[in-house]
Motif scaffolding. Structure first.
Motif, PDB file in Angstrom:
ATOM      1  N   ASP A  34       0.879  -1.179   0.000  1.00 43.84           N
ATOM      2  CA  ASP A  34       0.000   0.000   0.000  1.00 43.84           C
ATOM      3  C   ASP A  34       0.913   1.224   0.000  1.00 43.84           C
ATOM      4  O   ASP A  34       1.370   1.662   1.054  1.00 43.84           O
ATOM      5  CB  ASP A  34      -0.893  -0.038   1.241  1.00 43.84           C
ATOM      6  CG  ASP A  34      -1.648   1.267   1.451  1.00 43.84           C
ATOM      7  OD1 ASP A  34      -1.939   1.965   0.462  1.00 43.84           O
ATOM      8  OD2 ASP A  34      -1.958   1.596   2.618  1.00 43.84           O
ATOM      9  N   TRP A  75      -4.649  -1.001   1.126  1.00 50.69           N
ATOM     10  CA  TRP A  75      -4.486  -1.714   2.398  1.00 50.69           C
ATOM     11  C   TRP A  75      -5.696  -2.602   2.685  1.00 50.69           C
ATOM     12  O   TRP A  75      -5.535  -3.757   3.084  1.00 50.69           O
ATOM     13  CB  TRP A  75      -4.271  -0.683   3.515  1.00 50.69           C
ATOM     14  CG  TRP A  75      -4.164  -1.275   4.878  1.00 50.69           C
ATOM     15  CD1 TRP A  75      -5.105  -1.238   5.873  1.00 50.69           C
ATOM     16  CD2 TRP A  75      -3.044  -2.002   5.422  1.00 50.69           C
ATOM     17  NE1 TRP A  75      -4.638  -1.890   6.991  1.00 50.69           N
ATOM     18  CE2 TRP A  75      -3.373  -2.368   6.735  1.00 50.69           C
ATOM     19  CE3 TRP A  75      -1.793  -2.378   4.916  1.00 50.69           C
ATOM     20  CZ2 TRP A  75      -2.512  -3.084   7.576  1.00 50.69           C
ATOM     21  CZ3 TRP A  75      -0.929  -3.099   5.743  1.00 50.69           C
ATOM     22  CH2 TRP A  75      -1.290  -3.443   7.041  1.00 50.69           C
ATOM     23  N   SER A  92       4.424  -4.317   3.532  1.00 50.89           N
ATOM     24  CA  SER A  92       3.690  -3.059   3.610  1.00 50.89           C
ATOM     25  C   SER A  92       3.678  -2.547   5.050  1.00 50.89           C
ATOM     26  O   SER A  92       2.640  -2.149   5.566  1.00 50.89           O
ATOM     27  CB  SER A  92       2.260  -3.299   3.090  1.00 50.89           C
ATOM     28  OG  SER A  92       1.631  -2.084   2.754  1.00 50.89           O
ATOM     29  N   ALA A  93       4.845  -2.604   5.675  1.00 53.65           N
ATOM     30  CA  ALA A  93       4.949  -2.209   7.091  1.00 53.65           C
ATOM     31  C   ALA A  93       3.934  -2.978   7.931  1.00 53.65           C
ATOM     32  O   ALA A  93       3.310  -2.434   8.842  1.00 53.65           O
ATOM     33  CB  ALA A  93       4.767  -0.691   7.247  1.00 53.65           C
ATOM     34  N   VAL A  94       3.791  -4.257   7.608  1.00 47.60           N
ATOM     35  CA  VAL A  94       2.764  -5.081   8.267  1.00 47.60           C
ATOM     36  C   VAL A  94       3.264  -5.582   9.619  1.00 47.60           C
ATOM     37  O   VAL A  94       4.286  -6.272   9.698  1.00 47.60           O
ATOM     38  CB  VAL A  94       2.387  -6.301   7.402  1.00 47.60           C
ATOM     39  CG1 VAL A  94       1.344  -7.147   8.122  1.00 47.60           C
ATOM     40  CG2 VAL A  94       1.880  -5.873   6.026  1.00 47.60           C
ATOM     41  N   THR A  95       2.543  -5.237  10.662  1.00 48.33           N
ATOM     42  CA  THR A  95       2.862  -5.736  11.994  1.00 48.33           C
ATOM     43  C   THR A  95       2.451  -7.197  12.116  1.00 48.33           C
ATOM     44  O   THR A  95       1.344  -7.570  11.717  1.00 48.33           O
ATOM     45  CB  THR A  95       2.110  -4.905  13.057  1.00 48.33           C
ATOM     46  OG1 THR A  95       2.489  -3.538  12.908  1.00 48.33           O
ATOM     47  CG2 THR A  95       2.420  -5.387  14.474  1.00 48.33           C
ATOM     48  N   ARG A 100      -3.341 -12.163  12.801  1.00 50.87           N
ATOM     49  CA  ARG A 100      -2.956 -12.261  11.376  1.00 50.87           C
ATOM     50  C   ARG A 100      -2.228 -13.569  11.098  1.00 50.87           C
ATOM     51  O   ARG A 100      -2.337 -14.122   9.999  1.00 50.87           O
ATOM     52  CB  ARG A 100      -2.083 -11.064  10.983  1.00 50.87           C
ATOM     53  CG  ARG A 100      -2.882  -9.767  10.879  1.00 50.87           C
ATOM     54  CD  ARG A 100      -1.969  -8.581  10.612  1.00 50.87           C
ATOM     55  NE  ARG A 100      -2.741  -7.336  10.579  1.00 50.87           N
ATOM     56  CZ  ARG A 100      -2.210  -6.131  10.673  1.00 50.87           C
ATOM     57  NH1 ARG A 100      -0.894  -5.991  10.800  1.00 50.87           N
ATOM     58  NH2 ARG A 100      -2.972  -5.051  10.640  1.00 50.87           N
ATOM     59  N   GLN A 139      -6.057   4.519  10.271  1.00 52.09           N
ATOM     60  CA  GLN A 139      -6.214   3.824   8.989  1.00 52.09           C
ATOM     61  C   GLN A 139      -6.943   2.510   9.284  1.00 52.09           C
ATOM     62  O   GLN A 139      -6.539   1.755  10.175  1.00 52.09           O
ATOM     63  CB  GLN A 139      -4.853   3.549   8.340  1.00 52.09           C
ATOM     64  CG  GLN A 139      -5.003   2.875   6.975  1.00 52.09           C
ATOM     65  CD  GLN A 139      -3.680   2.669   6.241  1.00 52.09           C
ATOM     66  OE1 GLN A 139      -2.610   2.798   6.816  1.00 52.09           O
ATOM     67  NE2 GLN A 139      -3.776   2.316   4.967  1.00 52.09           N
ATOM     68  N   THR A 142      -5.711  -1.239  10.809  1.00 50.02           N
ATOM     69  CA  THR A 142      -4.297  -1.252  11.213  1.00 50.02           C
ATOM     70  C   THR A 142      -4.199  -1.522  12.713  1.00 50.02           C
ATOM     71  O   THR A 142      -5.202  -1.533  13.436  1.00 50.02           O
ATOM     72  CB  THR A 142      -3.630   0.108  10.935  1.00 50.02           C
ATOM     73  OG1 THR A 142      -4.393   1.127  11.602  1.00 50.02           O
ATOM     74  CG2 THR A 142      -3.573   0.395   9.446  1.00 50.02           C
ATOM     75  N   THR A 143      -2.970  -1.696  13.173  1.00 48.71           N
ATOM     76  CA  THR A 143      -2.762  -1.878  14.607  1.00 48.71           C
ATOM     77  C   THR A 143      -3.117  -0.596  15.372  1.00 48.71           C
ATOM     78  O   THR A 143      -3.474  -0.666  16.544  1.00 48.71           O
ATOM     79  CB  THR A 143      -1.309  -2.300  14.894  1.00 48.71           C
ATOM     80  OG1 THR A 143      -0.433  -1.489  14.102  1.00 48.71           O
ATOM     81  CG2 THR A 143      -1.107  -3.762  14.525  1.00 48.71           C
ATOM     82  N   ASP A 183       1.610   4.312  13.078  1.00 47.28           N
ATOM     83  CA  ASP A 183       2.987   3.844  13.261  1.00 47.28           C
ATOM     84  C   ASP A 183       3.974   5.019  13.365  1.00 47.28           C
ATOM     85  O   ASP A 183       3.890   5.988  12.602  1.00 47.28           O
ATOM     86  CB  ASP A 183       3.418   2.969  12.075  1.00 47.28           C
ATOM     87  CG  ASP A 183       2.691   1.628  12.032  1.00 47.28           C
ATOM     88  OD1 ASP A 183       1.687   1.462  12.760  1.00 47.28           O
ATOM     89  OD2 ASP A 183       3.115   0.755  11.258  1.00 47.28           O
ATOM     90  N   GLU A 210       5.998  -3.340  18.280  1.00 43.10           N
ATOM     91  CA  GLU A 210       5.470  -4.089  17.135  1.00 43.10           C
ATOM     92  C   GLU A 210       6.641  -4.482  16.237  1.00 43.10           C
ATOM     93  O   GLU A 210       7.668  -3.810  16.227  1.00 43.10           O
ATOM     94  CB  GLU A 210       4.474  -3.226  16.348  1.00 43.10           C
ATOM     95  CG  GLU A 210       3.267  -2.811  17.190  1.00 43.10           C
ATOM     96  CD  GLU A 210       2.210  -2.033  16.405  1.00 43.10           C
ATOM     97  OE1 GLU A 210       2.183  -2.116  15.157  1.00 43.10           O
ATOM     98  OE2 GLU A 210       1.423  -1.328  17.062  1.00 43.10           O
ATOM     99  N   TYR A 212       7.520  -5.627  12.193  1.00 47.70           N
ATOM    100  CA  TYR A 212       7.047  -5.821  10.829  1.00 47.70           C
ATOM    101  C   TYR A 212       7.572  -7.135  10.271  1.00 47.70           C
ATOM    102  O   TYR A 212       8.736  -7.495  10.499  1.00 47.70           O
ATOM    103  CB  TYR A 212       7.555  -4.702   9.916  1.00 47.70           C
ATOM    104  CG  TYR A 212       7.022  -3.306  10.195  1.00 47.70           C
ATOM    105  CD1 TYR A 212       5.935  -3.074  11.038  1.00 47.70           C
ATOM    106  CD2 TYR A 212       7.615  -2.204   9.568  1.00 47.70           C
ATOM    107  CE1 TYR A 212       5.471  -1.782  11.267  1.00 47.70           C
ATOM    108  CE2 TYR A 212       7.154  -0.905   9.790  1.00 47.70           C
ATOM    109  CZ  TYR A 212       6.087  -0.704  10.646  1.00 47.70           C
ATOM    110  OH  TYR A 212       5.632   0.572  10.859  1.00 47.70           O
TER     111      TYR A 212
HETATM  112  N1  ARG Z   1       1.861  -1.518  10.992  1.00 44.38           N
HETATM  113  C1  ARG Z   1       0.462  -1.271  10.903  1.00 44.38           C
HETATM  114  C2  ARG Z   1      -0.298  -2.565  10.747  1.00 44.38           C
HETATM  115  O1  ARG Z   1       0.288  -3.542  10.370  1.00 44.38           O
HETATM  116  C3  ARG Z   1       0.088  -0.345   9.780  1.00 44.38           C
HETATM  117  C4  ARG Z   1       0.599  -0.752   8.444  1.00 44.38           C
HETATM  118  C5  ARG Z   1      -0.024   0.032   7.304  1.00 44.38           C
HETATM  119  N2  ARG Z   1       0.757  -0.101   6.134  1.00 44.38           N
HETATM  120  C6  ARG Z   1       0.526   0.544   4.985  1.00 44.38           C
HETATM  121  N3  ARG Z   1       1.357   0.432   3.988  1.00 44.38           N
HETATM  122  N4  ARG Z   1      -0.551   1.271   4.851  1.00 44.38           N
HETATM  123  O2  ARG Z   1      -1.478  -2.633  10.973  1.00 44.38           O
END
Ligand code: ARG
Length: 250
Positions: A34, A75, A92-95, A100, A139, A142-143, A183, A210, A212
């Protein structure tokens, strides 16, 4: 040319063609991100997807000897693309969260993060608990969203959800919400790039660490192993440190 020679020649040509097509058909792994999440992933003026995650993933791919192609993917629904096979990898900076992990597999962690609170510069809020009854932007899914749900309750009408984090922060600047929880890396980057935004940051010790991770379809061991090997490789040869330094300094 006599018939036997012709057949032999034709055979050679055919074999060459088959070889060429199979070489061309080397798997290209489709990567979802994303790209509204600088400095991890964003699009530059030429619409290229750039950022920390992109460089990390490309370095991993080079180490692992695989090919990757990035596609900007919203996302919401990003994880579903693994299940449908539309994408093979999500970075995608996914925690990594226990929830999950039930529906997808994650690489070893590649980055540590935490939530931060963004506020208008004259806000009186000093801690996360102060947001209990305030309008808070997040968002969706998200976390940050999860953290605010924990504080306010899942069905709180004061949680304002946005399809991207920059949109939530824009709403904060416009006064539509009193705070944004997101984040750290993204909040810090946004403030650094919007000096006239008149925002400030509150760090609350109640937010958990957290990590990633890179996600693949549940059970895709083969790909996960390649990613983990590549990740270990770029950590040990200094490539990861170099990319980290480029984006986050020392
Ligand atoms: N780290 C947070 C999560 O995993 C937000 C990640 C949102 N990443 C993005 N590319 N929009 O929930």
């Amino acid at each position: 040319m006599i018939r036997r020679q012709f057949i032999a020649a034709a055979g050679t040509v055919l074999a060459g063609l088959l070889f060429a097509t199979s070489a061309q058909a080397a798997k290209v792994y489709q990567v979802a991100t994303d790209a509204a999440y600088a400095p991890f992933e964003s699009q530059n003026a030429q619409q290229e997807i750039i950022g920390f995650d992109v460089e990390v993933m490309k370095a991993i791919a080079a180490k692992a000897g695989i090919e990757v192609k990035f596609t900007n993917t919203p996302w919401e629904g990003i994880f579903a693309t693994l299940g449908t096979g539309e994408r093979d990898i999500v970075i995608s900076a996914v925690t990594i969260t226990p929830e999950r992990k039930q529906s997808m597999d994650f690489s070893e962690p590649y980055f540590e993060a935490k939530q931060l609170i963004a506020l208008g510069h004259s806000s009186k809020i000093t801690k996360f608990a102060d947001l209990k009854t305030k309008k808070v932007g997040v968002q969706t899914g998200t976390t940050g969203d999860e953290a605010v749900q924990k504080l306010q309750g899942k069905t709180s009408p004061n949680i304002k959800r946005f399809e991207s984090t920059p949109l939530a922060l824009k709403e904060l600047m416009d006064g539509g919400v009193e705070a944004v929880v997101a984040d750290n890396g993204v909040v810090v980057n946004y403030l650094a790039n919007n000096k006239d935004a008149k925002l400030k940051i509150v760090d609350d010790s109640s937010f958990e660490k957290e990590f990633y991770g890179i996600a693949v379809k549940k059970g895709n061991k083969e790909l996960l192993e390649k990613i983990n090997k590549g990740l270990a490789g770029i950590k040990s040869d200094g490539t990861y440190a170099k990319i980290h330094k480029k984006y986050f300094g020392n």
